[in-house]
Scaffold this motif. Structure first.
Motif, PDB file in Angstrom:
ATOM      1  N   UNK A  42       0.836  -1.193   0.000  1.00 48.40           N
ATOM      2  CA  UNK A  42       0.000   0.000   0.000  1.00 48.40           C
ATOM      3  C   UNK A  42       0.871   1.244   0.000  1.00 48.40           C
ATOM      4  N   UNK A  43       0.536   2.194  -0.871  1.00 48.07           N
ATOM      5  CA  UNK A  43       1.257   3.461  -0.966  1.00 48.07           C
ATOM      6  C   UNK A  43       0.272   4.585  -0.696  1.00 48.07           C
ATOM      7  N   UNK A  44       0.577   5.427   0.280  1.00 50.59           N
ATOM      8  CA  UNK A  44      -0.330   6.506   0.652  1.00 50.59           C
ATOM      9  C   UNK A  44       0.374   7.852   0.535  1.00 50.59           C
ATOM     10  N   UNK A  45      -0.337   8.803  -0.016  1.00 51.44           N
ATOM     11  CA  UNK A  45       0.139  10.187  -0.038  1.00 51.44           C
ATOM     12  C   UNK A  45      -0.858  11.023   0.749  1.00 51.44           C
ATOM     13  N   UNK A  46      -0.360  11.770   1.723  1.00 53.75           N
ATOM     14  CA  UNK A  46      -1.232  12.542   2.586  1.00 53.75           C
ATOM     15  C   UNK A  46      -0.898  14.025   2.518  1.00 53.75           C
ATOM     16  N   UNK A  47      -1.893  14.829   2.841  1.00 49.99           N
ATOM     17  CA  UNK A  47      -1.749  16.281   2.819  1.00 49.99           C
ATOM     18  C   UNK A  47      -2.354  16.892   4.077  1.00 49.99           C
ATOM     19  N   UNK A  48      -1.733  17.951   4.577  1.00 47.99           N
ATOM     20  CA  UNK A  48      -2.303  18.805   5.603  1.00 47.99           C
ATOM     21  C   UNK A  48      -2.363  20.207   5.032  1.00 47.99           C
ATOM     22  N   UNK A  49      -3.565  20.768   5.014  1.00 46.02           N
ATOM     23  CA  UNK A  49      -3.772  22.096   4.444  1.00 46.02           C
ATOM     24  C   UNK A  49      -4.007  23.121   5.543  1.00 46.02           C
ATOM     25  N   UNK A  50      -3.611  24.345   5.272  1.00 48.70           N
ATOM     26  CA  UNK A  50      -4.095  25.478   6.050  1.00 48.70           C
ATOM     27  C   UNK A  50      -5.379  25.935   5.368  1.00 48.70           C
ATOM     28  N   UNK A  51      -6.541  25.675   5.975  1.00 49.88           N
ATOM     29  CA  UNK A  51      -7.790  25.958   5.267  1.00 49.88           C
ATOM     30  C   UNK A  51      -8.108  27.440   5.116  1.00 49.88           C
ATOM     31  N   UNK A  52      -7.349  28.290   5.802  1.00 43.41           N
ATOM     32  CA  UNK A  52      -7.592  29.723   5.659  1.00 43.41           C
ATOM     33  C   UNK A  52      -8.715  30.249   6.533  1.00 43.41           C
ATOM     34  N   UNK A  53      -9.351  29.363   7.299  1.00 43.69           N
ATOM     35  CA  UNK A  53     -10.414  29.745   8.227  1.00 43.69           C
ATOM     36  C   UNK A  53     -10.195  28.963   9.516  1.00 43.69           C
ATOM     37  N   UNK A 165     -11.461   8.515  11.162  1.00 40.05           N
ATOM     38  CA  UNK A 165     -11.424   9.948  10.862  1.00 40.05           C
ATOM     39  C   UNK A 165     -10.001  10.466  10.696  1.00 40.05           C
ATOM     40  N   UNK A 166      -9.067   9.580  10.456  1.00 38.15           N
ATOM     41  CA  UNK A 166      -7.769   9.942   9.909  1.00 38.15           C
ATOM     42  C   UNK A 166      -7.843   9.643   8.421  1.00 38.15           C
ATOM     43  N   UNK A 167      -7.528  10.638   7.575  1.00 36.22           N
ATOM     44  CA  UNK A 167      -7.772  10.482   6.139  1.00 36.22           C
ATOM     45  C   UNK A 167      -7.090   9.246   5.578  1.00 36.22           C
ATOM     46  N   UNK A 168      -5.854   8.969   6.005  1.00 34.93           N
ATOM     47  CA  UNK A 168      -5.160   7.812   5.441  1.00 34.93           C
ATOM     48  C   UNK A 168      -5.781   6.501   5.903  1.00 34.93           C
ATOM     49  N   UNK A 169      -6.126   6.405   7.195  1.00 29.44           N
ATOM     50  CA  UNK A 169      -6.759   5.175   7.686  1.00 29.44           C
ATOM     51  C   UNK A 169      -8.120   4.961   7.035  1.00 29.44           C
ATOM     52  N   UNK A 170      -8.880   6.018   6.871  1.00 29.12           N
ATOM     53  CA  UNK A 170     -10.207   5.896   6.261  1.00 29.12           C
ATOM     54  C   UNK A 170     -10.111   5.490   4.798  1.00 29.12           C
ATOM     55  N   UNK A 171      -9.131   6.038   4.076  1.00 34.14           N
ATOM     56  CA  UNK A 171      -8.975   5.696   2.661  1.00 34.14           C
ATOM     57  C   UNK A 171      -8.591   4.230   2.490  1.00 34.14           C
ATOM     58  N   UNK A 172      -7.684   3.749   3.330  1.00 34.20           N
ATOM     59  CA  UNK A 172      -7.282   2.342   3.266  1.00 34.20           C
ATOM     60  C   UNK A 172      -8.457   1.443   3.621  1.00 34.20           C
ATOM     61  N   UNK A 173      -9.197   1.803   4.667  1.00 33.95           N
ATOM     62  CA  UNK A 173     -10.337   0.991   5.088  1.00 33.95           C
ATOM     63  C   UNK A 173     -11.406   0.925   4.011  1.00 33.95           C
ATOM     64  N   UNK A 174     -11.647   2.032   3.326  1.00 37.49           N
ATOM     65  CA  UNK A 174     -12.641   2.032   2.252  1.00 37.49           C
ATOM     66  C   UNK A 174     -12.244   1.065   1.140  1.00 37.49           C
ATOM     67  N   UNK A 175     -10.960   1.040   0.796  1.00 34.58           N
ATOM     68  CA  UNK A 175     -10.493   0.094  -0.222  1.00 34.58           C
ATOM     69  C   UNK A 175     -10.657  -1.348   0.261  1.00 34.58           C
ATOM     70  N   UNK A 176     -10.297  -1.600   1.518  1.00 38.21           N
ATOM     71  CA  UNK A 176     -10.441  -2.953   2.056  1.00 38.21           C
ATOM     72  C   UNK A 176     -11.900  -3.389   2.072  1.00 38.21           C
TER      73      UNK A 176
END
Length: 244
Positions: A42-53, A165-176
């Motif tokens: 499994x290869x994961x790419x994650x991002x943290x954004x400054x949403x500006x609000x 509710x961690x984006x990477x864990x949720x994305x992996x779980x959805x695929x599984x």
């Protein structure tokens, strides 16, 4: 691509955590695009954004990211949106399906953020095939009692979910979950991806119509009926310029 082949090829999971639950006005905080299965690690790419609000306390309680942390370590939101969109375009170019739990939320959120920052939205660049375990489960096991959140589905199908509710864990779980669904319901694995996408469009609409009708006939919930959207996998952008 043959109808029997997609379940053995990689899936591309996609998930966002946000400042709230309204894709028209809320913002992306974290995101993940994961390449799952197909005989590769499994290869994961994650991002943290400054949403500006500011990030509301209720949202922080869900995903753990504070306003201060996003401002200190988050990247410009426009850059994050550009890179996530590019990663999904690449998946579509490879003929891989995008897996997203409750896809209409995440894909609509990404679309509105793209329009907010003047980034070309995903829908202008490609027409990806989407697999949504929420829609699939509701169609294939429609009479099962109990919740249908990601946590509920992971429990039911015995899929690990280490940090909900961690984006990477949720994305992996959805695929599984999609892999488990395809293994349990062979009709999925033997349905061509484009046809399966089209079927989900119809199923999601029928499911939303059922929810809308339930609200309309339930005392105290009638007002909720008008808020139910029938669109899947993305709510079309309203006319009239960039989102707020």
């Amino acid at each position: 691509m043959s109808g029997a082949s997609w379940a053995g090829r990689p899936l591309v999971g996609f998930d966002l955590e946000t400042t709230g639950v309204d894709p028209e006005t809320d913002r992306i905080v974290t995101g993940c695009v994961v390449r799952y299965g197909g005989g590769r690690p499994t290869e994961a790419r994650t991002w943290l954004a400054d949403p500006g609000v500011p990030i509301p306390a209720g949202a922080t309680a869900v995903h753990g990211v504070t306003t201060e942390a996003a401002r200190a370590s988050g990247r410009p939101a426009a850059d994050v949106v550009t890179e996530i969109t590019a990663a999904l375009v690449q998946a579509a170019a490879e003929g891989l399906p995008i897996v997203a739990m409750n896809a209409a939320f995440d894909l609509t959120m990404l679309d509105r953020e793209a329009r907010r920052y003047g980034v070309r939205p995903l829908s202008d660049l490609c027409a990806p095939v989407v697999l949504d375990p929420r829609v699939l489960d509701r169609q294939l096991d429609r009479y099962r009692r109990g919740g249908r959140t990601l946590t509920d589905l992971c429990r039911h199908y015995v899929v690990p979910l280490e940090v909900a509710h961690s984006a990477d864990a949720d994305a992996v779980a959805a695929c599984a979950l999609v892999w488990k669904l395809a293994a349990r319901y062979q009709v999925l694995a033997h349905t061509e991806l484009g046809e399966l996408h089209d079927l989900q469009t119809r199923w999601a609409r029928e499911q939303a119509e059922g929810l809308r009708d339930y609200f309309a006939r339930t005392p105290g919930k009638e007002r909720l009926a008008a808020s139910v959207r029938l669109d899947w996998p993305m709510i079309p952008a309203p006319r009239g310029g960039a989102p707020r």
